[in-house]
Design a protein around this motif. Structure first.
Motif, mmCIF file in Angstrom:
data_model
loop_
_atom_site.group_PDB
_atom_site.id
_atom_site.type_symbol
_atom_site.label_atom_id
_atom_site.label_comp_id
_atom_site.label_asym_id
_atom_site.label_seq_id
_atom_site.Cartn_x
_atom_site.Cartn_y
_atom_site.Cartn_z
ATOM 1 N N TYR A 238 -3.471 -4.172 5.762
ATOM 2 C CA TYR A 238 -2.596 -4.510 4.630
ATOM 3 C C TYR A 238 -1.110 -4.432 4.973
ATOM 4 N N ASP B 131 2.070 7.204 -6.186
ATOM 5 C CA ASP B 131 1.088 6.858 -7.208
ATOM 6 C C ASP B 131 -0.191 7.630 -6.950
ATOM 7 N N ALA C 19 -2.370 -0.407 -7.502
ATOM 8 C CA ALA C 19 -3.270 0.559 -6.867
ATOM 9 C C ALA C 19 -3.992 1.402 -7.920
ATOM 10 N N ILE D 27 7.405 -10.903 -1.546
ATOM 11 C CA ILE D 27 7.166 -10.422 -0.206
ATOM 12 C C ILE D 27 6.724 -8.956 -0.210
ATOM 13 N N GLY D 28 6.814 -8.326 -1.350
ATOM 14 C CA GLY D 28 6.151 -7.042 -1.558
ATOM 15 C C GLY D 28 6.659 -5.914 -0.691
ATOM 16 N N ILE E 296 -5.616 3.975 -5.738
ATOM 17 C CA ILE E 296 -6.768 3.842 -4.840
ATOM 18 C C ILE E 296 -6.492 4.319 -3.412
ATOM 19 N N LYS F 10 -6.629 -0.775 -9.524
ATOM 20 C CA LYS F 10 -7.816 -0.923 -8.666
ATOM 21 C C LYS F 10 -8.709 0.301 -8.768
ATOM 22 N N MET G 105 -5.153 4.074 0.696
ATOM 23 C CA MET G 105 -5.611 3.197 1.781
ATOM 24 C C MET G 105 -6.261 4.014 2.881
HETATM 25 P P1 ADP Z 1 0.976 -7.805 -2.229
HETATM 26 O O1 ADP Z 1 1.145 -6.601 -3.086
HETATM 27 O O2 ADP Z 1 1.691 -9.011 -2.757
HETATM 28 O O3 ADP Z 1 -0.438 -8.084 -1.833
HETATM 29 P P2 ADP Z 1 2.347 -6.181 -0.288
HETATM 30 O O4 ADP Z 1 2.943 -6.515 1.031
HETATM 31 O O5 ADP Z 1 3.254 -5.589 -1.281
HETATM 32 O O6 ADP Z 1 1.708 -7.512 -0.828
HETATM 33 O O7 ADP Z 1 1.141 -5.202 -0.073
HETATM 34 C C1 ADP Z 1 0.097 -5.546 0.789
HETATM 35 C C2 ADP Z 1 -1.145 -4.758 0.438
HETATM 36 O O8 ADP Z 1 -0.990 -3.388 0.763
HETATM 37 C C3 ADP Z 1 -1.493 -4.771 -1.026
HETATM 38 O O9 ADP Z 1 -2.199 -5.938 -1.386
HETATM 39 C C4 ADP Z 1 -2.340 -3.513 -1.149
HETATM 40 O O10 ADP Z 1 -3.669 -3.766 -0.764
HETATM 41 C C5 ADP Z 1 -1.713 -2.589 -0.136
HETATM 42 N N1 ADP Z 1 -0.799 -1.653 -0.799
HETATM 43 C C6 ADP Z 1 0.536 -1.738 -0.924
HETATM 44 N N2 ADP Z 1 1.042 -0.701 -1.614
HETATM 45 C C7 ADP Z 1 -0.010 0.082 -1.953
HETATM 46 C C8 ADP Z 1 -0.178 1.305 -2.692
HETATM 47 N N3 ADP Z 1 0.865 1.930 -3.240
HETATM 48 N N4 ADP Z 1 -1.435 1.782 -2.820
HETATM 49 C C9 ADP Z 1 -2.497 1.161 -2.287
HETATM 50 N N5 ADP Z 1 -2.417 0.012 -1.598
HETATM 51 C C10 ADP Z 1 -1.196 -0.532 -1.431
#
Ligand code: ADP
Length: 646
Positions: free
Chosen positions: A100, A87, A49, A133-134, A90, A52, A92
């Motif tokens: 997302y 953080d 983020a 899986i994030g 950027i 970006k 959301m």
């Molecule tokens: P990945 O990071 O692999 O794309 P995630 O499930 O972790 O998959 O996150 C999905 C999306 O959510 C990210 O691609 C991003 O656009 C948004 N996102 C997640 N965490 C943050 C954050 N801390 N700040 C801004 N956007 C975020």
């Protein structure tokens, strides 16, 4: 979506997209061998983020002021039982939160869900690592997650809440500055306070010490400072906090100054893979273009290896600053499984994907990277043949695409190839094959058009087997394509043993000639030809019947007449909606086979109907031996039984 208006706030409720729901279910209910990954994932997201925002700031003056001094803070609150990853990136917008965090857009997610459901619970951790899986991995340790975020482009901030139960809510409020806080409400069960690491449950994630350890272990390379704030500790008045991570760019350090563990952890950081890589490539290029590369070969293929859209794993940095993920211009398609970082010394910082494509230096980096990777593979093949075999089993089919697409490195790629062979038993390389070729052998013999197991039992191999001549069994669909593109290797043509006119070295022998002569004299070949031409159906493309010198134990086989029609041609015809021109074939009969001798002996008294039955039988037998279905099984069986009865 339901709307629920209250005087003070507007709460909207949403459902997760169904695939997201399934992934969440798996997160919540599966057992992980390493739950620590949740923190690595959230820190990665935070770092992305900030990246970006910095990149946007380069293009947009309004954002450039916000983009300074990126940092990540992890706050642990034992009393509230929360871990917060913050953080100043950027952020959301409301719509971004919905798309997302409420859906999964990644390709291959369906495969992931299927694989997870099929795998035993204990294997799941590996899969999670592989798919990265994030954000959803939060639910491994939390039973409720709150995201407070404000987009750098918007005026509003939002609070997202979910207990992972299929729905989430969004309401306005929460943040003054752009960026994101992800608040994990740590589960009571499993994460028992003070639980030790070796015990059954999870670690004590509410300890600042544990959190610091995990960050040092997995996120040391993150290029922004990560601070840990432990609310349980009394704050010393003027102690200046220091970042937990070293922020060192591993790829510019000489190999002798970094440890094995650092390389492995960095691999996990860039790939989200859980396992160790199979091979690491540290490379520094000097000269016309200068760059550092730290590349890895994963120890297993990604699920999306054969999808062209699959994620490519090269990150581009320019002078230590992250520029973009998934930079496809730096590595050829046929090396798409390679992961890692390329850091250029001379590209311009405001490069875009479009500019990058046009930049001459991009092509130079790409060819440098390609040569280096091929060279590492060559060494691996020479020095560690067992490892190389493993590599080849996983990625060989992809690497072979390079024989077609990369004419410049064709020879080097062909030298890497390993093939099944009919006589050698194991895998052979083209160099190995050529070195064992006899004086009289004019080309590299191969057989294609089926799996290598199928090919191994083909009657076409009989004469070769009898003479101890090796034949490459090309069982990959891609093989038929590259073999046409390449044509030869080391001055030796590739020769298909299913083509009509091939010279088998050491062919013949008097006995064979004798038998062939006898059969020719009986006139059976021309009689059978006449009968075969009347058969029609799948036999319609048979043009001739001949005696064979390539058969030993089998009575019949098909061979190709003239040039086989390439797969590419077939695809082209298909895409134009035209009928395929069928391949022309010849039915070869074995003059020394008792069945053929018998037919020849009796053909004098045979009527045309009976000859047609024999012809149908031989065509059917040849199809079966080629692994093709007999056209009409019922008729075939009837004919067979009828003839046996006689
Ligand atoms: P990945 O990071 O692999 O794309 P995630 O499930 O972790 O998959 O996150 C999905 C999306 O959510 C990210 O691609 C991003 O656009 C948004 N996102 C997640 N965490 C943050 C954050 N801390 N700040 C801004 N956007 C975020």
């Amino acid at each position: 979506m339901q709307r629920e208006e209250t005087p003070e706030e507007k709460i909207e409720q949403f459902e997760f997209q169904s695939e997201a729901k399934q992934v969440l279910e798996l997160m919540i209910h599966s057992v992980y061998s390493n739950p620590d990954i949740f923190l690595r994932e959230l820190v990665s997201n935070a770092s992305d983020a900030i990246d970006k925002l910095r990149i946007e700031g380069l293009k947009d003056d309004a954002l450039s002021g916000l983009a300074k001094d990126g940092k990540i803070t992890v706050t642990v609150d034992r009393e509230q039982r929360t871990i917060t990853v913050s953080d100043n990136g950027i952020g959301m917008s409301r719509d971004e939160l919905v798309s997302y965090l409420g859906t999964i857009a990644k390709s291959g997610t369906k495969d992931f869900i299927r694989a997870m459901q099929e795998a035993a619970a204990s294997d799941n951790a590996d899969l999670i690592g592989q798919f990265g899986i994030g954000f959803y991995s939060s639910f491994i340790v939390a039973d409720k997650v709150t995201v407070i975020t404000r987009s750098a482009r918007g005026e509003e901030s939002w609070i997202w809440n979910s207990s992972g139960d299929g729905t989430y809510t969004i309401k306005p409020g929460g943040r003054e500055a752009c960026g994101t806080d992800v608040v994990l409400h740590v589960k009571e069960s499993g994460a028992a306070d003070g639980a030790d690491d070796s015990g059954e449950g999870m670690k004590d994630y509410l300890s600042g010490w544990t959190i610091r350890e995990i960050i040092k272990r997995y996120s040391d390379f993150v290029s922004y400072p990560i601070y840990v704030d432990d609310t349980a500790k009394e704050k010393k008045e003027d102690a200046k906090p220091s970042p937990v991570n070293s922020m060192k760019a591993l790829w510019v350090r000489p190999e002798s100054e970094a440890t094995e563990d650092e390389y492995k952890d960095f691999y996990r950081h860039v790939t989200h893979d859980w396992e160790d890589p199979m091979e690491r490539i540290v490379y520094r290029a000097e000269g016309t273009t200068e760059f550092h590369a730290l590349l890895y070969i994963p120890s297993r293929p990604p699920v999306d290896l054969f999808y062209r859209e699959g994620r490519h794993g090269i990150q581009l940095y320019i002078r230590r600053i992250f520029i973009m993920n998934d930079c496809r211009d730096l590595i050829p398609e046929y090396l798409r499984f390679i992961k890692g970082v390329v850091d250029s010394e001379d590209l311009s910082l405001n490069v875009s994907r479009e500019l990058l494509q046009q930049d001459r230096r991009t092509a130079l980096i790409k060819s440098g990277v390609t040569r280096k990777v091929l060279d590492v593979l060559r060494k691996m093949k020479e020095d560690r043949p067992d490892d190389f075999k493993k590599f080849w089993d996983m990625f060989g089919a992809v690497v072979k695409e390079g024989i077609i697409s990369d004419a410049k490195n064709r020879e080097a790629i062909m030298k890497l190839c390993l093939f099944d062979a009919s006589e050698s038993g194991g895998r052979v390389s083209l160099d190995g094959y050529v070195s064992l070729m006899g004086e009289s052998q004019k080309g590299i013999f191969f057989l294609s058009g089926g799996t290598s197991e199928m090919l191994a039992s083909s009657p076409k191999l009989e004469a070769f087997r009898k003479r101890g001549i090796d034949v490459l069994l090309l069982g990959d669909p891609i093989d038929e394509l590259w073999i046409q593109a390449a044509g030869s290797f080391g001055g030796h043509d590739f020769v298909s043993i299913s083509s009509e006119d091939i010279e088998i070295p050491g062919e013949g022998g008097d006995a064979g000639h004798e038998a062939a002569k006898k059969i020719e004299e009986s006139g059976i070949t021309s009689k059978l030809k006449e009968a075969v031409l009347k058969l029609g159906g799948s036999a319609a493309n048979i043009e001739d019947v001949k005696t064979s010198s390539r058969l030993v134990d089998s009575p019949v086989t098909f061979v190709q007449k003239g040039e086989p029609i390439s797969l590419q041609m077939k695809r082209l015809f298909k895409s134009m909606g035209q009928d395929l021109p069928s391949d022309k074939r010849v039915l070869e009969i074995n003059p020394s086979h008792p069945l053929i001798e018998k037919i020849a002996a009796e053909s004098g008294d045979c009527g045309p109907d009976e000859l047609k039955e024999w012809a149908a039988l031989l065509v059917g037998l040849a199809s079966i031996a080629d692994g093709e279905p007999v056209e009409n099984g019922k008729d075939f069986t009837k004919t067979l039984v009828g003839l046996l009865g006689k």
